[in-house]
Design a protein around this motif. Structure first.
Motif, PDB file in Angstrom:
ATOM      1  N   LYS A   2       0.927  -4.216   5.536  1.00  0.00           N
ATOM      2  CA  LYS A   2       1.451  -3.895   4.216  1.00  0.00           C
ATOM      3  C   LYS A   2       0.412  -3.138   3.401  1.00  0.00           C
ATOM      4  O   LYS A   2      -0.725  -3.591   3.263  1.00  0.00           O
ATOM      5  CB  LYS A   2       1.881  -5.181   3.502  1.00  0.00           C
ATOM      6  CG  LYS A   2       3.026  -5.890   4.222  1.00  0.00           C
ATOM      7  CD  LYS A   2       3.450  -7.159   3.513  1.00  0.00           C
ATOM      8  CE  LYS A   2       4.623  -7.801   4.225  1.00  0.00           C
ATOM      9  NZ  LYS A   2       5.068  -9.035   3.562  1.00  0.00           N
ATOM     10  N   ASP A   3       0.814  -1.991   2.874  1.00  0.00           N
ATOM     11  CA  ASP A   3      -0.142  -1.096   2.211  1.00  0.00           C
ATOM     12  C   ASP A   3      -0.275  -1.337   0.709  1.00  0.00           C
ATOM     13  O   ASP A   3      -1.186  -0.804   0.083  1.00  0.00           O
ATOM     14  CB  ASP A   3       0.278   0.358   2.433  1.00  0.00           C
ATOM     15  CG  ASP A   3       0.207   0.758   3.893  1.00  0.00           C
ATOM     16  OD1 ASP A   3      -0.699   0.257   4.596  1.00  0.00           O
ATOM     17  OD2 ASP A   3       1.045   1.565   4.331  1.00  0.00           O
ATOM     18  N   TYR A   4       0.641  -2.128   0.124  1.00  0.00           N
ATOM     19  CA  TYR A   4       0.649  -2.305  -1.321  1.00  0.00           C
ATOM     20  C   TYR A   4       0.221  -3.727  -1.711  1.00  0.00           C
ATOM     21  O   TYR A   4       0.483  -4.688  -0.987  1.00  0.00           O
ATOM     22  CB  TYR A   4       2.047  -2.033  -1.890  1.00  0.00           C
ATOM     23  CG  TYR A   4       2.412  -0.572  -1.912  1.00  0.00           C
ATOM     24  CD1 TYR A   4       2.306   0.188  -3.075  1.00  0.00           C
ATOM     25  CD2 TYR A   4       2.859   0.067  -0.748  1.00  0.00           C
ATOM     26  CE1 TYR A   4       2.636   1.532  -3.091  1.00  0.00           C
ATOM     27  CE2 TYR A   4       3.189   1.413  -0.752  1.00  0.00           C
ATOM     28  CZ  TYR A   4       3.072   2.138  -1.927  1.00  0.00           C
ATOM     29  OH  TYR A   4       3.398   3.470  -1.946  1.00  0.00           O
ATOM     30  N   LEU A  52      -1.049   0.804  -4.367  1.00  0.00           N
ATOM     31  CA  LEU A  52      -1.724   0.805  -3.085  1.00  0.00           C
ATOM     32  C   LEU A  52      -2.941  -0.125  -3.136  1.00  0.00           C
ATOM     33  O   LEU A  52      -3.566  -0.278  -4.194  1.00  0.00           O
ATOM     34  CB  LEU A  52      -2.161   2.220  -2.718  1.00  0.00           C
ATOM     35  CG  LEU A  52      -1.028   3.182  -2.334  1.00  0.00           C
ATOM     36  CD1 LEU A  52      -1.563   4.616  -2.253  1.00  0.00           C
ATOM     37  CD2 LEU A  52      -0.383   2.772  -1.015  1.00  0.00           C
ATOM     38  N   LYS A  53      -3.263  -0.743  -2.028  1.00  0.00           N
ATOM     39  CA  LYS A  53      -4.343  -1.735  -2.000  1.00  0.00           C
ATOM     40  C   LYS A  53      -5.635  -1.200  -2.607  1.00  0.00           C
ATOM     41  O   LYS A  53      -6.276  -1.871  -3.420  1.00  0.00           O
ATOM     42  CB  LYS A  53      -4.599  -2.196  -0.566  1.00  0.00           C
ATOM     43  CG  LYS A  53      -3.527  -3.105   0.005  1.00  0.00           C
ATOM     44  CD  LYS A  53      -3.890  -3.537   1.414  1.00  0.00           C
ATOM     45  CE  LYS A  53      -2.842  -4.446   2.005  1.00  0.00           C
ATOM     46  NZ  LYS A  53      -3.151  -4.847   3.401  1.00  0.00           N
ATOM     47  N   GLU A  54      -6.010   0.011  -2.218  1.00  0.00           N
ATOM     48  CA  GLU A  54      -7.280   0.546  -2.708  1.00  0.00           C
ATOM     49  C   GLU A  54      -7.238   0.802  -4.210  1.00  0.00           C
ATOM     50  O   GLU A  54      -8.246   0.632  -4.920  1.00  0.00           O
ATOM     51  CB  GLU A  54      -7.651   1.828  -1.959  1.00  0.00           C
ATOM     52  CG  GLU A  54      -6.582   2.897  -1.962  1.00  0.00           C
ATOM     53  CD  GLU A  54      -5.665   2.858  -0.759  1.00  0.00           C
ATOM     54  OE1 GLU A  54      -5.256   3.950  -0.294  1.00  0.00           O
ATOM     55  OE2 GLU A  54      -5.359   1.737  -0.282  1.00  0.00           O
ATOM     56  N   ASP A  55      -6.069   1.199  -4.725  1.00  0.00           N
ATOM     57  CA  ASP A  55      -5.934   1.419  -6.166  1.00  0.00           C
ATOM     58  C   ASP A  55      -5.996   0.100  -6.924  1.00  0.00           C
ATOM     59  O   ASP A  55      -6.593   0.020  -8.005  1.00  0.00           O
ATOM     60  CB  ASP A  55      -4.619   2.146  -6.466  1.00  0.00           C
ATOM     61  CG  ASP A  55      -4.630   3.585  -5.961  1.00  0.00           C
ATOM     62  OD1 ASP A  55      -5.711   4.195  -5.937  1.00  0.00           O
ATOM     63  OD2 ASP A  55      -3.550   4.092  -5.599  1.00  0.00           O
ATOM     64  N   CYS A  56      -5.392  -0.942  -6.348  1.00  0.00           N
ATOM     65  CA  CYS A  56      -5.441  -2.251  -6.992  1.00  0.00           C
ATOM     66  C   CYS A  56      -6.848  -2.830  -6.977  1.00  0.00           C
ATOM     67  O   CYS A  56      -7.271  -3.498  -7.931  1.00  0.00           O
ATOM     68  CB  CYS A  56      -4.459  -3.209  -6.311  1.00  0.00           C
ATOM     69  SG  CYS A  56      -2.724  -2.864  -6.713  1.00  0.00           S
ATOM     70  N   GLU A  57      -7.591  -2.559  -5.901  1.00  0.00           N
ATOM     71  CA  GLU A  57      -8.992  -3.001  -5.840  1.00  0.00           C
ATOM     72  C   GLU A  57      -9.806  -2.330  -6.941  1.00  0.00           C
ATOM     73  O   GLU A  57     -10.630  -2.975  -7.610  1.00  0.00           O
ATOM     74  CB  GLU A  57      -9.583  -2.672  -4.467  1.00  0.00           C
ATOM     75  CG  GLU A  57      -9.039  -3.509  -3.329  1.00  0.00           C
ATOM     76  CD  GLU A  57      -9.484  -4.959  -3.393  1.00  0.00           C
ATOM     77  OE1 GLU A  57     -10.511  -5.243  -4.040  1.00  0.00           O
ATOM     78  OE2 GLU A  57      -8.795  -5.814  -2.791  1.00  0.00           O
TER      79      GLU A  57
END
Length: 318
Positions: A2-4, A52-57
């Protein structure tokens, strides 16, 4: 894979100029392509967003880098798509509508229990587990033996405290909600009203599911995004809700297809198709009934949606 990521969080802290911060925060979310609902008030920050995971990080790092929000506890779930269609960042009088604006959880609130601590205490004879959420939330899922209150909105909670006093004033009160934010003020208000032993589940139902397996949480947890409900209990799951139409066991949460009704209730898959997503024959035959796609979720119209709406400056002039 899952990417999000889907984030649920809050932080009670003083914000001197909430409108200016709202604009800065709005722009941060746009830069990171986040969607969701964020409330900003002089008393703090409350949000649930997806990206997206990286944006949420990057978002979590940016929030925690601000000393005012360093203690923010993010609950993180994962998805294969956005959980929201839009981004809304709003300035309001409170970060959760409570009618308890005089209460500052940073000064006094119930003792925070981590999920494993809550799990150990919840079945003691001198303990009462108190659900401070609205009726449509606990009807689809709640802790085993929890005390629930017939309220449609958290702002109605203070009016029920006298009833709680009569039955439970000498008990240990363990409050809980979805992510913990309502308990901050609910537990503080109980202390103000004379209760002496008041606790709250830190991080709420969501964190309890992630860190303690969700044991003895019956049903599903209602959430405020496109998913409507999520599984919590990985130990002894059960279904406690019934289909609104036929009364068979069902935890399939939907919104009535009639936009004038729009109640959030459990409707089984069979009745969902038979009733075309409506909760009654009257709603099924309503002239404005929405087309039913089998999900029971109706995304608000996005026509004309402008993610920059509300910003005082355009990107070009920033």
């Amino acid at each position: 894979m899952k990417d999000y990521s889907i984030l649920l969080y809050y932080c009670y802290t003083q914000i001197e100029d909430p409108e200016q911060f709202r604009e800065e925060h709005h722009r941060l979310c746009l830069d990171l392509n986040l969607r969701g609902r964020i409330i900003i008030a002089a008393e703090g920050l409350n949000g649930t967003v997806s990206g997206l995971k990286e944006d949420c990080e990057k978002y979590m790092a940016a929030v925690k880098a601000d000393p005012r929000f360093a203690k923010t506890d993010f609950k993180v779930d994962y998805s294969d798509k956005h959980a929201f269609a839009k981004l809304h960042v709003r300035h309001k009088p409170e970060i959760v509508h409570s009618s308890l604006r005089n209460i500052d959880p940073n000064k006094r609130t119930g003792i925070h229990l981590e999920p494993e601590e809550f799990k150990k205490m919840k079945d003691s004879e001198d303990v009462v587990i108190l659900d401070v959420r609205s009726d449509y939330e606990f009807n689809v899922g709640r802790f085993k033996n929890a005390v629930t209150l017939p309220i449609e909105n958290f702002r109605d909670f203070p009016a029920k405290v006298d009833e709680l006093k009569e039955k439970y004033k000498d008990k240990k009160i363990l409050t809980y909600c979805t992510g913990g934010i309502k308990c901050e003020k609910a537990s503080a208000f109980l202390l103000e009203q004379g209760f002496e032993n008041v606790y709250q589940l830190h991080g709420g139902i969501i964190k309890y599911g992630m860190e303690a397996g969700g044991e003895d949480f019956e049903g599903k947890c209602y959430v405020f995004d496109n998913r409507l409900t999520v599984d919590v209990n990985k130990v002894n799951p059960t279904v406690i809700s019934q289909c609104y139409v036929c009364a068979t066991p069902s935890d399939r949460m939907v919104n009535c297809a009639n936009p004038s009704c729009n109640i959030h209730v459990a409707i089984c898959e069979s009745c969902g198709h038979e009733m075309q997503g409506a909760c009654s024959e009257e709603c099924k035959n309503h002239p404005e009934v929405r087309p039913y796609d089998g999900s029971g979720y109706y995304q608000k119209e996005t026509n004309g949606y402008n993610p920059f709406k509300g910003l005082k400056r355009t990107k070009a002039n920033a």
